[in-house]
Design a protein around this motif. Structure first.
Motif, PDB file in Angstrom:
ATOM      1  N   GLY A   1       0.837  -1.417   0.205  1.00  0.00           N
ATOM      2  CA  GLY A   1      -0.148   0.107   0.371  1.00  0.00           C
ATOM      3  C   GLY A   1       0.971   0.907   0.233  1.00  0.00           C
ATOM      4  O   GLY A   1       0.826   2.040  -0.394  1.00  0.00           O
ATOM      5  N   PHE A   2       2.010   1.549   0.612  1.00  0.00           N
ATOM      6  CA  PHE A   2       2.530   2.337   0.686  1.00  0.00           C
ATOM      7  C   PHE A   2       3.860   2.667  -0.512  1.00  0.00           C
ATOM      8  O   PHE A   2       4.008   3.867  -0.985  1.00  0.00           O
ATOM      9  CB  PHE A   2       3.670   2.261   1.735  1.00  0.00           C
ATOM     10  CG  PHE A   2       3.196   3.305   3.193  1.00  0.00           C
ATOM     11  CD1 PHE A   2       2.801   4.220   2.839  1.00  0.00           C
ATOM     12  CD2 PHE A   2       2.462   1.889   4.750  1.00  0.00           C
ATOM     13  CE1 PHE A   2       2.312   4.925   4.296  1.00  0.00           C
ATOM     14  CE2 PHE A   2       1.461   3.021   5.042  1.00  0.00           C
ATOM     15  CZ  PHE A   2       1.869   4.517   5.798  1.00  0.00           C
ATOM     16  N   LEU A   3       4.405   1.463  -0.576  1.00  0.00           N
ATOM     17  CA  LEU A   3       4.995   1.905  -2.247  1.00  0.00           C
ATOM     18  C   LEU A   3       3.143   1.924  -2.958  1.00  0.00           C
ATOM     19  O   LEU A   3       4.364   2.962  -4.136  1.00  0.00           O
ATOM     20  CB  LEU A   3       5.012   0.028  -3.062  1.00  0.00           C
ATOM     21  CG  LEU A   3       6.637  -0.628  -2.276  1.00  0.00           C
ATOM     22  CD1 LEU A   3       6.702  -1.528  -1.989  1.00  0.00           C
ATOM     23  CD2 LEU A   3       7.369   0.314  -1.906  1.00  0.00           C
ATOM     24  N   LEU A   4       2.684   1.860  -3.342  1.00  0.00           N
ATOM     25  CA  LEU A   4       1.626   2.235  -4.376  1.00  0.00           C
ATOM     26  C   LEU A   4       2.086   3.644  -4.112  1.00  0.00           C
ATOM     27  O   LEU A   4       1.387   4.494  -5.167  1.00  0.00           O
ATOM     28  CB  LEU A   4       0.558   1.351  -5.010  1.00  0.00           C
ATOM     29  CG  LEU A   4      -0.101   0.099  -4.968  1.00  0.00           C
ATOM     30  CD1 LEU A   4      -0.857  -0.805  -4.496  1.00  0.00           C
ATOM     31  CD2 LEU A   4       0.709   0.224  -6.179  1.00  0.00           C
TER      32      LEU A   4
ATOM     33  N   PHE B   1      -2.311   3.266   8.675  1.00  0.00           N
ATOM     34  CA  PHE B   1      -1.692   2.802   7.558  1.00  0.00           C
ATOM     35  C   PHE B   1      -3.019   3.208   5.836  1.00  0.00           C
ATOM     36  O   PHE B   1      -2.182   3.299   5.182  1.00  0.00           O
ATOM     37  CB  PHE B   1      -1.174   1.628   8.077  1.00  0.00           C
ATOM     38  CG  PHE B   1      -0.301   1.892   8.491  1.00  0.00           C
ATOM     39  CD1 PHE B   1       0.835   2.208   9.316  1.00  0.00           C
ATOM     40  CD2 PHE B   1       0.123   0.273   9.315  1.00  0.00           C
ATOM     41  CE1 PHE B   1       1.641   2.784  10.165  1.00  0.00           C
ATOM     42  CE2 PHE B   1       0.977   0.470  10.691  1.00  0.00           C
ATOM     43  CZ  PHE B   1       2.350   0.901  10.697  1.00  0.00           C
ATOM     44  N   GLY B   2      -3.802   2.105   6.054  1.00  0.00           N
ATOM     45  CA  GLY B   2      -4.533   2.090   4.656  1.00  0.00           C
ATOM     46  C   GLY B   2      -5.031   3.739   4.967  1.00  0.00           C
ATOM     47  O   GLY B   2      -4.899   4.233   3.492  1.00  0.00           O
ATOM     48  N   VAL B   3      -5.985   4.522   5.673  1.00  0.00           N
ATOM     49  CA  VAL B   3      -5.949   5.780   5.323  1.00  0.00           C
ATOM     50  C   VAL B   3      -4.873   6.987   4.890  1.00  0.00           C
ATOM     51  O   VAL B   3      -4.988   7.925   4.353  1.00  0.00           O
ATOM     52  CB  VAL B   3      -6.586   6.254   6.467  1.00  0.00           C
ATOM     53  CG1 VAL B   3      -6.819   7.748   5.962  1.00  0.00           C
ATOM     54  CG2 VAL B   3      -8.071   5.768   6.978  1.00  0.00           C
ATOM     55  N   SER B   4      -3.958   7.012   5.528  1.00  0.00           N
ATOM     56  CA  SER B   4      -2.901   7.558   5.385  1.00  0.00           C
ATOM     57  C   SER B   4      -1.890   6.610   3.900  1.00  0.00           C
ATOM     58  O   SER B   4      -1.584   8.155   3.474  1.00  0.00           O
ATOM     59  CB  SER B   4      -1.705   7.640   6.362  1.00  0.00           C
ATOM     60  OG  SER B   4      -0.753   5.974   6.115  1.00  0.00           O
ATOM     61  N   SER B   5      -1.852   5.793   3.663  1.00  0.00           N
ATOM     62  CA  SER B   5      -0.980   5.506   2.081  1.00  0.00           C
ATOM     63  C   SER B   5      -2.865   6.119   0.714  1.00  0.00           C
ATOM     64  O   SER B   5      -2.528   6.305  -0.098  1.00  0.00           O
ATOM     65  CB  SER B   5      -1.206   4.276   2.338  1.00  0.00           C
ATOM     66  OG  SER B   5      -2.082   3.030   2.496  1.00  0.00           O
TER      67      SER B   5
ATOM     68  N   VAL C   1      -2.312  10.024   0.504  1.00  0.00           N
ATOM     69  CA  VAL C   1      -1.017   9.717   0.201  1.00  0.00           C
ATOM     70  C   VAL C   1      -1.473   9.531  -1.727  1.00  0.00           C
ATOM     71  O   VAL C   1      -1.694  10.834  -2.971  1.00  0.00           O
ATOM     72  CB  VAL C   1       0.173   9.272  -0.069  1.00  0.00           C
ATOM     73  CG1 VAL C   1       1.254   9.775  -0.666  1.00  0.00           C
ATOM     74  CG2 VAL C   1       0.381   9.936   1.283  1.00  0.00           C
ATOM     75  N   VAL C   2      -2.347   9.026  -2.371  1.00  0.00           N
ATOM     76  CA  VAL C   2      -2.719   8.333  -3.822  1.00  0.00           C
ATOM     77  C   VAL C   2      -3.614   9.737  -3.731  1.00  0.00           C
ATOM     78  O   VAL C   2      -3.546   9.853  -4.928  1.00  0.00           O
ATOM     79  CB  VAL C   2      -3.273   6.714  -3.836  1.00  0.00           C
ATOM     80  CG1 VAL C   2      -3.549   6.875  -5.022  1.00  0.00           C
ATOM     81  CG2 VAL C   2      -1.784   6.241  -3.116  1.00  0.00           C
ATOM     82  N   LEU C   3      -4.785   9.679  -3.385  1.00  0.00           N
ATOM     83  CA  LEU C   3      -5.560  10.733  -3.183  1.00  0.00           C
ATOM     84  C   LEU C   3      -5.460  12.085  -3.838  1.00  0.00           C
ATOM     85  O   LEU C   3      -6.136  12.413  -5.148  1.00  0.00           O
ATOM     86  CB  LEU C   3      -6.992  10.381  -2.194  1.00  0.00           C
ATOM     87  CG  LEU C   3      -7.622  11.391  -2.760  1.00  0.00           C
ATOM     88  CD1 LEU C   3      -8.656  11.058  -3.977  1.00  0.00           C
ATOM     89  CD2 LEU C   3      -9.175  11.135  -1.532  1.00  0.00           C
ATOM     90  N   LEU C   4      -5.416  12.002  -2.853  1.00  0.00           N
ATOM     91  CA  LEU C   4      -4.239  14.217  -2.859  1.00  0.00           C
ATOM     92  C   LEU C   4      -3.678  14.098  -4.340  1.00  0.00           C
ATOM     93  O   LEU C   4      -3.127  15.083  -5.236  1.00  0.00           O
ATOM     94  CB  LEU C   4      -3.567  14.482  -1.667  1.00  0.00           C
ATOM     95  CG  LEU C   4      -4.274  14.573  -0.653  1.00  0.00           C
ATOM     96  CD1 LEU C   4      -3.139  14.771   0.544  1.00  0.00           C
ATOM     97  CD2 LEU C   4      -5.594  15.569  -0.953  1.00  0.00           C
ATOM     98  N   SER C   5      -2.199  13.122  -4.724  1.00  0.00           N
ATOM     99  CA  SER C   5      -1.469  12.914  -6.007  1.00  0.00           C
ATOM    100  C   SER C   5      -2.785  12.556  -7.068  1.00  0.00           C
ATOM    101  O   SER C   5      -1.870  13.582  -7.970  1.00  0.00           O
ATOM    102  CB  SER C   5      -0.798  11.752  -5.600  1.00  0.00           C
ATOM    103  OG  SER C   5      -0.470  11.851  -4.709  1.00  0.00           O
ATOM    104  N   TYR C   6      -3.482  12.337  -7.230  1.00  0.00           N
ATOM    105  CA  TYR C   6      -3.970  11.905  -8.440  1.00  0.00           C
ATOM    106  C   TYR C   6      -4.721  13.156  -8.388  1.00  0.00           C
ATOM    107  O   TYR C   6      -5.146  13.821  -9.852  1.00  0.00           O
ATOM    108  CB  TYR C   6      -4.818  10.789  -8.123  1.00  0.00           C
ATOM    109  CG  TYR C   6      -4.299   9.719  -9.252  1.00  0.00           C
ATOM    110  CD1 TYR C   6      -3.602   9.702 -10.123  1.00  0.00           C
ATOM    111  CD2 TYR C   6      -3.048   8.960  -8.001  1.00  0.00           C
ATOM    112  CE1 TYR C   6      -2.700   9.105 -10.777  1.00  0.00           C
ATOM    113  CE2 TYR C   6      -2.854   7.720  -9.335  1.00  0.00           C
ATOM    114  CZ  TYR C   6      -2.110   8.194 -10.246  1.00  0.00           C
ATOM    115  OH  TYR C   6      -0.943   6.958 -10.436  1.00  0.00           O
ATOM    116  N   ILE C   7      -4.898  14.266  -6.927  1.00  0.00           N
ATOM    117  CA  ILE C   7      -5.994  14.887  -7.548  1.00  0.00           C
ATOM    118  C   ILE C   7      -5.297  16.379  -8.053  1.00  0.00           C
ATOM    119  O   ILE C   7      -5.922  16.985  -8.799  1.00  0.00           O
ATOM    120  CB  ILE C   7      -6.718  15.601  -6.318  1.00  0.00           C
ATOM    121  CG1 ILE C   7      -7.617  14.531  -5.525  1.00  0.00           C
ATOM    122  CG2 ILE C   7      -7.604  16.795  -6.246  1.00  0.00           C
ATOM    123  CD1 ILE C   7      -8.258  15.248  -4.227  1.00  0.00           C
ATOM    124  N   ALA C   8      -3.801  15.970  -7.596  1.00  0.00           N
ATOM    125  CA  ALA C   8      -3.313  17.490  -8.607  1.00  0.00           C
ATOM    126  C   ALA C   8      -2.675  16.947  -9.711  1.00  0.00           C
ATOM    127  O   ALA C   8      -2.834  17.532 -10.189  1.00  0.00           O
ATOM    128  CB  ALA C   8      -1.784  17.025  -7.597  1.00  0.00           C
TER     129      ALA C   8
END
Length: 321
Positions: free
Chosen positions: A120-123, A214-218, A221-228
């Motif tokens: 999850g964190f690698l993704l 861990f689930g929410v934090s990773s 990161v994915v969600l905010l990255s893809y919004i940007a």
């Protein structure tokens, strides 16, 4: 309860579990044979695809960039997670008694929880890499330096290790007095908590805190990255520029969708049968799909594979020419 799987504790009405009985995926012998052949094929493809991806990344200088450094670690994690579950599952299809030792069960819980969070964190790190590449291309080489990439990958493994140790320590304090039959095809912490006869309040708290942390934090990161990323892509004027920018993260977005889709389904299941189906997708199918997704959808991987194949052909011609 099978006498082979429990041992009486001196001076106590409770029994000390020395092994667990797994219910597996099917009881019908015909179905078990068909499932054995199917999952054997999936496991072989998983091993070959992930090993192939690792060899390709190491052998191709063009792939010695941050994105493929993360992808190589993802392939390694998929290889390990599949190997921790699939061989035992395949053996159980051919066995009448589906027993796993207590130590083996502890090992499966630790490895599964360690590698699940690590993936999850690698993704999430790969999503951050795509964010920097698309939204801040001029700063990419400075931001995603080799040192930074190493630290991000190390952090991913440390997060996984924290989760694995937390869940395993929680399992070690559980007692199993009434039954040793686990309603699953491998040892997962959730069915073991349900099976335990001791107070599981602390285990439930550990499970929820670690899953949320861990689930929410990773995922965030994915969600905010893809919004940007999406915002930046939409601001590009030319259709060709938009297409090119989106193509650089299409493979990763597909893998993220598979990972989080199966994870969400796994934790929103309605029954133990649904739990097993979700777990099959998460533990057996997903590790096979990840390298295939990158090899089939990614032009850089295809080009590196073509170059490696040509090089191998030239070497063969030189040796036998």
């Amino acid at each position: 309860m099978s006498l082979a799987c429990v041992e009486l504790m001196a001076g106590s009405n409770c029994t000390r579990v020395t092994a667990f009985s797994l219910t597996g995926l099917a009881d019908d012998p015909g179905a078990q044979t068909a499932l054995f052949l199917l999952f054997l094929l999936i496991y072989i493809v998983t091993i070959l695809a992930n090993l192939g991806m690792l060899v390709l990344i190491m052998a191709s200088p063009r792939l010695h960039i941050p994105m493929y450094y993360f992808l190589g670690n993802l392939a390694f994690v998929d290889l390990c997670s599949s190997t921790a579950i699939a061989p035992k599952m395949l053996a159980d299809f051919l066995s009448e008694k589906k027993c796993i030792t207590y130590a083996g069960c502890v090992a499966q819980v630790f490895i599964f929880d360690l590698l699940g969070v690590t993936e999850g964190f690698l993704l999430a790190m790969m999503a951050y890499d795509r964010y920097v590449a698309i939204c801040h291309p001029l700063l990419y080489s400075v931001t995603m330096s080799p040192k930074c990439c190493f630290q991000l990958v190390t952090c991913s493994y440390l997060m996984g290790l924290t989760n694995g140790m937390g869940q395993t320590i929680g399992m070690l304090r559980l007692s199993f007095c009434s039954s040793s039959i686990v309603e699953h095809f491998f040892c997962d912490i959730s069915p073991l908590i349900s099976l335990s006869t001791s107070d599981t309040t602390l285990n439930q708290i550990i499970l929820r805190i670690l899953a949320s942390l861990f689930g929410v934090s990773s995922g965030l990161v994915v969600l905010l990255s893809y919004i940007a990323i999406i915002s930046t892509i939409l601001s590009i004027r030319s259709a060709e520029g938009k297409c090119k920018a989106f193509s650089t993260c299409a493979s990763h977005l597909t893998v993220v969708s598979i990972f989080y889709g199966t994870s969400i389904f796994m934790y929103l299941k309605a029954s133990s049968r649904d739990d097993k189906h979700a777990a099959v997708l998460y533990t057996v199918v997903t590790p096979m799909l990840n390298p295939l997704t990158y090899s089939l959808r990614n032009q850089e991987v295809k080009e590196a594979l073509r170059r490696l194949t040509k090089m191998k052909r030239y070497c063969m011609l030189y040796m036998y020419g």
